[in-house]
Scaffold this motif. Structure first.
Motif, PDB file in Angstrom:
ATOM      1  N   SER A 150     -59.041  23.076 -61.844  1.00  0.00           N
ATOM      2  CA  SER A 150     -58.881  22.890 -63.286  1.00  0.00           C
ATOM      3  C   SER A 150     -57.700  21.983 -63.587  1.00  0.00           C
ATOM      4  O   SER A 150     -56.810  21.798 -62.758  1.00  0.00           O
ATOM      5  CB  SER A 150     -58.670  24.240 -63.967  1.00  0.00           C
ATOM      6  OG  SER A 150     -59.793  25.045 -63.811  1.00  0.00           O
ATOM      7  N   LYS A 151     -57.696  21.469 -64.792  1.00  0.00           N
ATOM      8  CA  LYS A 151     -56.605  20.601 -65.259  1.00  0.00           C
ATOM      9  C   LYS A 151     -55.822  21.332 -66.341  1.00  0.00           C
ATOM     10  O   LYS A 151     -56.389  22.013 -67.176  1.00  0.00           O
ATOM     11  CB  LYS A 151     -57.184  19.309 -65.845  1.00  0.00           C
ATOM     12  CG  LYS A 151     -58.043  18.525 -64.897  1.00  0.00           C
ATOM     13  CD  LYS A 151     -57.197  17.691 -63.965  1.00  0.00           C
ATOM     14  CE  LYS A 151     -58.060  16.728 -63.183  1.00  0.00           C
ATOM     15  NZ  LYS A 151     -58.203  17.049 -61.805  1.00  0.00           N
ATOM     16  N   GLY A 152     -54.546  21.215 -66.324  1.00  0.00           N
ATOM     17  CA  GLY A 152     -53.690  21.808 -67.338  1.00  0.00           C
ATOM     18  C   GLY A 152     -53.214  23.195 -66.941  1.00  0.00           C
ATOM     19  O   GLY A 152     -53.971  23.994 -66.402  1.00  0.00           O
ATOM     20  N   ILE A 153     -51.959  23.472 -67.207  1.00  0.00           N
ATOM     21  CA  ILE A 153     -51.354  24.731 -66.802  1.00  0.00           C
ATOM     22  C   ILE A 153     -51.997  25.936 -67.486  1.00  0.00           C
ATOM     23  O   ILE A 153     -52.141  26.998 -66.887  1.00  0.00           O
ATOM     24  CB  ILE A 153     -49.817  24.710 -67.028  1.00  0.00           C
ATOM     25  CG1 ILE A 153     -49.137  25.899 -66.342  1.00  0.00           C
ATOM     26  CG2 ILE A 153     -49.474  24.709 -68.496  1.00  0.00           C
ATOM     27  CD1 ILE A 153     -49.138  25.811 -64.867  1.00  0.00           C
ATOM     28  N   GLY A 154     -52.426  25.774 -68.740  1.00  0.00           N
ATOM     29  CA  GLY A 154     -53.063  26.871 -69.458  1.00  0.00           C
ATOM     30  C   GLY A 154     -54.391  27.277 -68.821  1.00  0.00           C
ATOM     31  O   GLY A 154     -54.665  28.463 -68.628  1.00  0.00           O
ATOM     32  N   HIS A 155     -55.192  26.275 -68.484  1.00  0.00           N
ATOM     33  CA  HIS A 155     -56.482  26.559 -67.846  1.00  0.00           C
ATOM     34  C   HIS A 155     -56.281  27.183 -66.466  1.00  0.00           C
ATOM     35  O   HIS A 155     -56.974  28.136 -66.099  1.00  0.00           O
ATOM     36  CB  HIS A 155     -57.317  25.280 -67.719  1.00  0.00           C
ATOM     37  CG  HIS A 155     -57.825  24.766 -69.018  1.00  0.00           C
ATOM     38  ND1 HIS A 155     -58.833  25.385 -69.707  1.00  0.00           N
ATOM     39  CD2 HIS A 155     -57.459  23.683 -69.751  1.00  0.00           C
ATOM     40  CE1 HIS A 155     -59.078  24.711 -70.819  1.00  0.00           C
ATOM     41  NE2 HIS A 155     -58.246  23.676 -70.875  1.00  0.00           N
ATOM     42  N   ILE A 156     -55.349  26.632 -65.703  1.00  0.00           N
ATOM     43  CA  ILE A 156     -55.090  27.147 -64.359  1.00  0.00           C
ATOM     44  C   ILE A 156     -54.602  28.590 -64.434  1.00  0.00           C
ATOM     45  O   ILE A 156     -55.087  29.460 -63.706  1.00  0.00           O
ATOM     46  CB  ILE A 156     -54.064  26.258 -63.613  1.00  0.00           C
ATOM     47  CG1 ILE A 156     -54.685  24.885 -63.349  1.00  0.00           C
ATOM     48  CG2 ILE A 156     -53.619  26.912 -62.310  1.00  0.00           C
ATOM     49  CD1 ILE A 156     -53.710  23.865 -62.811  1.00  0.00           C
ATOM     50  N   THR A 157     -53.655  28.869 -65.332  1.00  0.00           N
ATOM     51  CA  THR A 157     -53.111  30.217 -65.459  1.00  0.00           C
ATOM     52  C   THR A 157     -54.195  31.206 -65.861  1.00  0.00           C
ATOM     53  O   THR A 157     -54.307  32.288 -65.262  1.00  0.00           O
ATOM     54  CB  THR A 157     -51.970  30.235 -66.512  1.00  0.00           C
ATOM     55  OG1 THR A 157     -50.990  29.270 -66.129  1.00  0.00           O
ATOM     56  CG2 THR A 157     -51.342  31.598 -66.608  1.00  0.00           C
ATOM     57  N   TRP A 158     -54.979  30.847 -66.856  1.00  0.00           N
ATOM     58  CA  TRP A 158     -56.043  31.747 -67.314  1.00  0.00           C
ATOM     59  C   TRP A 158     -57.044  32.023 -66.192  1.00  0.00           C
ATOM     60  O   TRP A 158     -57.424  33.159 -65.948  1.00  0.00           O
ATOM     61  CB  TRP A 158     -56.748  31.150 -68.530  1.00  0.00           C
ATOM     62  CG  TRP A 158     -57.910  31.967 -68.971  1.00  0.00           C
ATOM     63  CD1 TRP A 158     -59.225  31.630 -68.890  1.00  0.00           C
ATOM     64  CD2 TRP A 158     -57.884  33.281 -69.532  1.00  0.00           C
ATOM     65  NE1 TRP A 158     -60.016  32.633 -69.369  1.00  0.00           N
ATOM     66  CE2 TRP A 158     -59.203  33.681 -69.777  1.00  0.00           C
ATOM     67  CE3 TRP A 158     -56.867  34.168 -69.851  1.00  0.00           C
ATOM     68  CZ2 TRP A 158     -59.549  34.900 -70.314  1.00  0.00           C
ATOM     69  CZ3 TRP A 158     -57.205  35.397 -70.403  1.00  0.00           C
ATOM     70  CH2 TRP A 158     -58.525  35.751 -70.622  1.00  0.00           C
ATOM     71  N   LYS A 159     -57.475  30.987 -65.499  1.00  0.00           N
ATOM     72  CA  LYS A 159     -58.457  31.159 -64.430  1.00  0.00           C
ATOM     73  C   LYS A 159     -57.870  31.933 -63.247  1.00  0.00           C
ATOM     74  O   LYS A 159     -58.587  32.699 -62.592  1.00  0.00           O
ATOM     75  CB  LYS A 159     -59.025  29.817 -64.010  1.00  0.00           C
ATOM     76  CG  LYS A 159     -59.882  29.251 -65.131  1.00  0.00           C
ATOM     77  CD  LYS A 159     -60.543  27.978 -64.780  1.00  0.00           C
ATOM     78  CE  LYS A 159     -61.221  27.511 -66.058  1.00  0.00           C
ATOM     79  NZ  LYS A 159     -62.283  26.687 -65.941  1.00  0.00           N
ATOM     80  N   LEU A 160     -56.590  31.768 -62.991  1.00  0.00           N
ATOM     81  CA  LEU A 160     -55.940  32.560 -61.937  1.00  0.00           C
ATOM     82  C   LEU A 160     -55.912  34.041 -62.317  1.00  0.00           C
ATOM     83  O   LEU A 160     -56.149  34.907 -61.474  1.00  0.00           O
ATOM     84  CB  LEU A 160     -54.523  32.059 -61.663  1.00  0.00           C
ATOM     85  CG  LEU A 160     -54.401  30.835 -60.766  1.00  0.00           C
ATOM     86  CD1 LEU A 160     -52.954  30.362 -60.701  1.00  0.00           C
ATOM     87  CD2 LEU A 160     -54.934  31.122 -59.373  1.00  0.00           C
ATOM     88  N   LEU A 161     -55.616  34.330 -63.594  1.00  0.00           N
ATOM     89  CA  LEU A 161     -55.621  35.723 -64.046  1.00  0.00           C
ATOM     90  C   LEU A 161     -57.008  36.339 -63.928  1.00  0.00           C
ATOM     91  O   LEU A 161     -57.155  37.484 -63.481  1.00  0.00           O
ATOM     92  CB  LEU A 161     -55.122  35.823 -65.486  1.00  0.00           C
ATOM     93  CG  LEU A 161     -53.627  35.634 -65.701  1.00  0.00           C
ATOM     94  CD1 LEU A 161     -53.300  35.566 -67.184  1.00  0.00           C
ATOM     95  CD2 LEU A 161     -52.868  36.756 -65.029  1.00  0.00           C
ATOM     96  N   VAL A 162     -58.034  35.584 -64.313  1.00  0.00           N
ATOM     97  CA  VAL A 162     -59.412  36.068 -64.190  1.00  0.00           C
ATOM     98  C   VAL A 162     -59.756  36.310 -62.723  1.00  0.00           C
ATOM     99  O   VAL A 162     -60.344  37.331 -62.363  1.00  0.00           O
ATOM    100  CB  VAL A 162     -60.402  35.073 -64.851  1.00  0.00           C
ATOM    101  CG1 VAL A 162     -61.841  35.420 -64.519  1.00  0.00           C
ATOM    102  CG2 VAL A 162     -60.190  35.049 -66.360  1.00  0.00           C
ATOM    103  N   ALA A 163     -59.357  35.374 -61.849  1.00  0.00           N
ATOM    104  CA  ALA A 163     -59.630  35.525 -60.414  1.00  0.00           C
ATOM    105  C   ALA A 163     -58.945  36.757 -59.848  1.00  0.00           C
ATOM    106  O   ALA A 163     -59.553  37.520 -59.087  1.00  0.00           O
ATOM    107  CB  ALA A 163     -59.177  34.273 -59.662  1.00  0.00           C
TER     108      ALA A 163
END
Length: 192
Positions: A62-75
């Motif tokens: 993913s691109k962008g810290i917000g997207h990465i953080t959210w997807k990491l939390l979901v993972a």
């Protein structure tokens, strides 16, 4: 016998065997509902873990810290939930059974409400019947929870397997009957 007929016979034999195996495993699942429930929860746990790994890989694409953080939390949530279901399948079965009971209760209530608005339509009494039965199932699960966790999932999986096996069996027999009548068809005699 042409290639089509031999292929049809081979496919129908395989389908017939699969139908019988499904029915037998369905009966086994109903006779051993606790083992089946635990097995289903473990399989679901592994599927959730695999999805967690896929989410983790997707997070780094993913691109962008917000997207990465959210997807990491979901993972992390998926991985933790999957690990929990695998490590504690009894408690996982209890949680899934409770969710199933709530779902049945909500679906039954929705069917009864839908019947109230369509009761003058032909066949709507089946909707009422379905709603009442589903409400009763939801209440039975909820009323006996968490003890019902020991048998609900396994029994429902067994019933589903039996119904799938019976459907496959009946469809295979219908195809065989249609193929046999095609073999006796006057059109076939003219083509030969």
């Amino acid at each position: 016998m042409n290639a089509l007929e031999s292929g049809l016979k081979s496919a129908s034999r395989v389908s017939l065997v699969m139908a019988i195996v499904l029915i037998l495993f369905g009966v086994l699942a109903i006779t051993l509902p606790m083992a089946t429930s635990i097995g289903v929860v473990i399989v679901i746990g592994w599927l959730v873990m695999f999805d967690g790994f896929a989410q983790l890989i997707h997070a780094f694409q993913s691109k962008g810290i917000g997207h990465i953080t959210w997807k990491l939390l979901v993972a992390v949530f998926y991985l933790a939930a999957g690990f929990y279901l695998i490590a504690r399948p009894g408690l996982g079965a209890a949680g899934l059974t409770l969710v199933l009971g709530i779902f049945f209760f909500a679906e039954g209530a929705a069917d009864v409400v839908a019947y109230a608005s369509t009761r003058k339509t032909g066949g709507s009494s089946w909707m009422l019947f379905d709603g009442v039965v589903t409400l009763i199932l939801g209440f039975m699960i909820w009323n006996r929870w968490p003890i019902s966790s020991l048998w609900v999932i396994g029994t429902l999986v067994g019933v589903s397997m039996i119904m799938t096996g019976m459907t496959r069996l009946m469809m295979t027999l219908a195809v065989r009957k249609a193929a046999a009548s095609l073999g006796e068809s006057p059109l076939r005699a003219r083509a030969a």
